[in-house]
Design a protein around this motif. Sequence first.
Motif, short mmCIF file in Angstrom:
data_model
loop_
_atom_site.label_atom_id
_atom_site.label_comp_id
_atom_site.label_asym_id
_atom_site.label_seq_id
_atom_site.Cartn_x
_atom_site.Cartn_y
_atom_site.Cartn_z
N PRO B 390 0.84 -1.21 0.00
CA PRO B 390 0.00 0.00 0.00
C PRO B 390 0.87 1.25 0.00
O PRO B 390 1.91 1.29 0.66
CB PRO B 390 -0.79 -0.13 1.31
N GLY B 391 0.40 2.23 -0.76
CA GLY B 391 1.21 3.44 -0.91
C GLY B 391 2.00 3.43 -2.20
O GLY B 391 2.51 4.46 -2.61
N THR B 392 2.08 2.29 -2.84
CA THR B 392 2.72 2.25 -4.16
C THR B 392 1.66 1.94 -5.21
O THR B 392 0.55 1.49 -4.89
CB THR B 392 3.81 1.18 -4.23
N SER B 393 2.04 2.16 -6.45
CA SER B 393 1.07 2.02 -7.54
C SER B 393 0.58 0.58 -7.68
O SER B 393 -0.58 0.35 -8.01
CB SER B 393 1.73 2.47 -8.84
N GLY B 394 1.44 -0.38 -7.40
CA GLY B 394 1.05 -1.77 -7.58
C GLY B 394 -0.14 -2.14 -6.71
O GLY B 394 -1.03 -2.88 -7.14
N PHE B 395 -0.18 -1.56 -5.52
CA PHE B 395 -1.28 -1.89 -4.61
C PHE B 395 -2.61 -1.46 -5.20
O PHE B 395 -3.58 -2.20 -5.19
CB PHE B 395 -1.05 -1.24 -3.26
N VAL B 396 -2.66 -0.23 -5.71
CA VAL B 396 -3.93 0.31 -6.20
C VAL B 396 -4.47 -0.58 -7.31
O VAL B 396 -5.65 -0.96 -7.30
CB VAL B 396 -3.72 1.75 -6.72
N GLY B 397 -3.62 -0.93 -8.24
CA GLY B 397 -4.07 -1.74 -9.36
C GLY B 397 -4.59 -3.08 -8.91
O GLY B 397 -5.71 -3.47 -9.24
N GLU B 398 -3.78 -3.78 -8.12
CA GLU B 398 -4.19 -5.13 -7.74
C GLU B 398 -5.43 -5.09 -6.86
O GLU B 398 -6.33 -5.91 -7.00
CB GLU B 398 -3.03 -5.84 -7.04
N PHE B 399 -5.47 -4.10 -5.98
CA PHE B 399 -6.63 -4.01 -5.09
C PHE B 399 -7.91 -3.79 -5.89
O PHE B 399 -8.92 -4.48 -5.70
CB PHE B 399 -6.42 -2.86 -4.09
N LEU B 400 -7.89 -2.86 -6.81
CA LEU B 400 -9.09 -2.57 -7.60
C LEU B 400 -9.49 -3.78 -8.43
O LEU B 400 -10.68 -4.09 -8.56
CB LEU B 400 -8.85 -1.36 -8.51
N VAL B 401 -8.51 -4.46 -9.00
CA VAL B 401 -8.84 -5.64 -9.79
C VAL B 401 -9.53 -6.67 -8.91
O VAL B 401 -10.55 -7.26 -9.29
CB VAL B 401 -7.57 -6.24 -10.43
N LEU B 402 -9.00 -6.88 -7.69
CA LEU B 402 -9.60 -7.88 -6.81
C LEU B 402 -11.00 -7.44 -6.40
O LEU B 402 -11.92 -8.28 -6.34
CB LEU B 402 -8.72 -8.09 -5.58
N VAL B 403 -11.20 -6.15 -6.15
CA VAL B 403 -12.54 -5.66 -5.81
C VAL B 403 -13.50 -5.96 -6.96
O VAL B 403 -14.61 -6.47 -6.76
CB VAL B 403 -12.52 -4.15 -5.52
N GLY B 404 -13.04 -5.68 -8.17
CA GLY B 404 -13.88 -5.96 -9.33
C GLY B 404 -14.15 -7.43 -9.46
O GLY B 404 -15.29 -7.85 -9.71
N ALA B 405 -13.14 -8.26 -9.27
CA ALA B 405 -13.32 -9.69 -9.45
C ALA B 405 -14.26 -10.27 -8.41
O ALA B 405 -15.07 -11.15 -8.71
CB ALA B 405 -11.97 -10.40 -9.40
N PHE B 406 -14.19 -9.75 -7.17
CA PHE B 406 -15.07 -10.26 -6.12
C PHE B 406 -16.53 -10.08 -6.47
O PHE B 406 -17.37 -10.91 -6.15
CB PHE B 406 -14.77 -9.57 -4.79
N GLN B 407 -16.83 -8.97 -7.16
CA GLN B 407 -18.23 -8.72 -7.51
C GLN B 407 -18.75 -9.74 -8.52
O GLN B 407 -19.93 -9.97 -8.62
CB GLN B 407 -18.39 -7.33 -8.12
N VAL B 408 -17.85 -10.28 -9.30
CA VAL B 408 -18.29 -11.14 -10.40
C VAL B 408 -18.13 -12.61 -10.05
O VAL B 408 -19.02 -13.42 -10.29
CB VAL B 408 -17.49 -10.81 -11.68
N ASN B 409 -16.99 -12.96 -9.52
CA ASN B 409 -16.69 -14.36 -9.31
C ASN B 409 -15.72 -14.50 -8.14
O ASN B 409 -14.55 -14.14 -8.24
CB ASN B 409 -16.08 -14.93 -10.60
#
Lengths: 484, 509
Positions: B390-409
């Motif tokens: 957290p605090g680096t760019s990698g966190f934001v990307g992976e976190f958002l992707v996981l949030v999106g994925a949780f909604q679907v599958n």
Amino acid sequence: MISLDLTSALPEVFLACAAMVLLMLGVFRRAGSTRLVLVLTVVVLAVALLLIVFSPDDRALAFNGLFVTDNFTAYMKVLVLLGAALTIGMSLGYIEREQMDRFEFPVLMLFATLGMLAMVSANDLISLYLGLELQSLSLYVITAFRRDTVRSSEAGLKYFVLGALSSGMLLYGSSMVYGFAGSTNFEALAEVLAADLAFDRTPSLGLIVGLVFLLAGLAFKVSAVPFHMWTPDVYEGAPTPVTAFLASAPKVAAMALIVRVMVGPFGDLFEQWQQIVVVISIGSMVLGAFAAINQTNIKRLMAYSSIGHMGYVLVGLAAGTEAGVLGIVVYLAIYLIMNIGTFACILCMSQEGRMVERIEDLKGLGKSNPLMALAMTILMFSMAGIPPLAGFFGKYFVFLAAIEAGLYALAVIGVLASVVGAFYYVRIVKLMYFEEPAEVLDRPIGAVLRLMITGTSLAMVLFLLVAGPVVGGAGAAAAALFAG
Amino acid sequence: MSDWPLLSLITFLPLLGAAFIFFIRSEPEVVARNARAVALWFSLGTFVLSLWLWFSFERGTAEFQWAEEVLWIPGFNISYRMGVDGISMPFVLLSTLLTPLCILASWEAIKVRVKEYMIAFLVLETMMVGMFCALDFVVFYIFFEGVLIPMFLIIGVWGGARRVYSAFKFFLFTLAGSVLMLLAILAIYFETGITDIPTLLDTRLPPEMQTWLWLAFFASFAVKVPMWPVHTWLPDAHVEAPTAGSVILAGVLLKMGGYGFLRFSLPMLPEASALFTPLLIYPLSIIAVIYTSLVALAQEDMKKLIAYSSVAHMGFVTVGIFTVTQQGIEGAMIQMLSHGVVSAALFLIVGVIYDRMHSRLIERYDGLVERMPAYALMFMVFMLASVGLPGTSGFVGEFLVLVGAFQVNTAVAVLCASGMVLGAAYMLYLYRRVIFGKMTKEDLRTILDISWREKAIFAPLIAVVLWMGIYPMSFIDVMAASVANVIDNYEAALAAAEGPSLAALLPVE
């Protein structure tokens, strides 16, 4: 309208007269006249080119309907003359160096070119054969022009024997067509077949057999699989400028002839000939791609490359539509230029004054002659059909036609073959840039060749800018073929 | 607002620079020095111009901006069309940012044929930028494929020991994929009669056709991303390419695949996307995330390790795009940008010690922190960004992707999340082996810490990583409207087709 109207055949008449004058000039001036005759030959071709460019565009018949001119013939003749002029022009240095400087050489090429123009304008099976033979006989002789070397004589003989066989097939096919349709004139043939179609009669089997023979004879001339066997041997054996000539102008002329014969008189037999064209097209693309991989001689490689390229051109014919013919015309125009450029590079391959033609000899050219290597790289990537170079556009338009005609399998096989083909073109780039020079090629190269190489490679890069007009012209040419 | 052709300028300015370099004639030493300088100035100029794009870009609209159109091949309706929206604009900046850094990074590393090298890089930049700006299918394809030529030469001429094999593998893999895409483009042209991308985005293609078109696009983009199992060209190409070549490969070329999915597959072929997401995208992405992470764990070669980590990170991107949720796609975009910066930086990091010791093997190094504290610090920042701290760019990307994925599958999300753990494992393991421990190798005793030139390369990258990690909104603002537009169109298309079903897509006799 149908009469002995010579004006529409003016460029051909001019070429024929000029060829005879040049022959006389050579005979009477004898030794030392080669250079003059060769330069004059190029001038004559250029004048003929201008005559065609400034002739009227409308469709016109001459010699009692044996001879036709329209937009399509004009476009194709421009390509033929351009190819002939450039290849004859670049042969000068070679023939002087290799003691081939006899004045007959350019004159024979001029006669061959005249034959090609007659082929392009043929409107009758008789004039077709006449043009084809004038071209072929001249080519047999210049292939064997270095009569003191075994390879050249062998190539000439092989070309002659197999060429005679294919002419025989062509004649046999023509006679069958005449026997079953009652005419040799393209328009009359078209009417007979249209009538058959209109009354829902199946065309007679004899006519179809005749068509197959005709197509086989013509396929030989463009060296499409399975009539390609002569190509590698002849390309390898013939003197390099002759190979360059063989690979450019006659290919364009023969392809124009096939297109006219198939689309014109036999347009109504489309379903019958389409299967054949699809098969020989796939065969040519695949064989051209795979057989070239193991070649070590660059001229043999170019032979397989040209077989492959003819396969792509035939994709456009297999579509049988106006878009297909447009694709063919664009492809041929680009093929002609990049082929001439590549052969100009091959003509520069000499070590200590001796011509070399192994692909290995190009090793390390990127270091020893960066500009030539750059030009060759551009030409090779263009041959492979990588955008933004010109070669891509040729492939684009033929495959567009194939997709439009619903020939999906053909298109998929075609593009995959082009990936395989890319391998061996790129291998040449690899040799030039990724490897250290073994034996350095001679420098400097002649001014004519340098101009030719620069011009063609620039044309490959800058085609982007002129794509609109070129394609527009090709569109007009294709439309002319379908108007009648 | 598009009075002057900003995009064409950005695209072709590097080409002008290449032409300049081409005409430099002098002593080899002078030529090399001038070529470096010209390349640097032209690429910097391009970057400054593209900053203008960033500031003038109108947020909150999905329209294509700075649009240009010139009729090119009249008979076929093909025009030279350029324009950017929120999806393509960040990639333009990524390309223009990385190119000058690459040229700086090659300043001393490249000693032979400097002139040709700089020309290749500038041509490459033109192709990359043009590809992201192109709004006509034919123009797009030309730029997309045109990238192959300079990249092939960069790997093949200036690469490592097995460069020929790698260059060919790269070339043929990518070419085989993209020629199939060319056929798909032709088929779309035949179906609709246009190659104009904005119009095609609003055009509905018949569902039975979409299946094949989708597969053809997939063949091309999956190779570029790369997805398992067509990723094998990537480790080879990365390892053999010169440092700057790896940077561009990882930083921009891989993004072409993700961009392609987002620009073409999803909006133009919604029904087929819905069909293939669970069939192909999710399984292959999950395999990429988990399998290649495990493979990365076992690598001996630093560049290879980072290459495999790229495959894993790009697995997140494909999952994110095909969740078709606002968070998922934005996450995929951020992940692509972040990966573009971070993996590029990691290759540069490896390049720094490779330039000194000429080895990429992990076992060649230990305890570097003793001699190179500044280097260790920079390595740590990028390593943690790659892990997703957290605090680096990698966190934001992976976190958002996981949030999106949780909604679907949920299953997909859980499996992807395990990839984050593995990612931490292999990166930290790498860092420990190279940086920490006792310095036992004698020849490392004299190794020098990073120079000012190298610091100048890393400084902007660190700034971007932290900016994207701490305040990602400035990036999300740019893309939000375009992403929302993609999702709206996708859902409208699916609703119009009354939900995706196998029966509608596969013709049943």
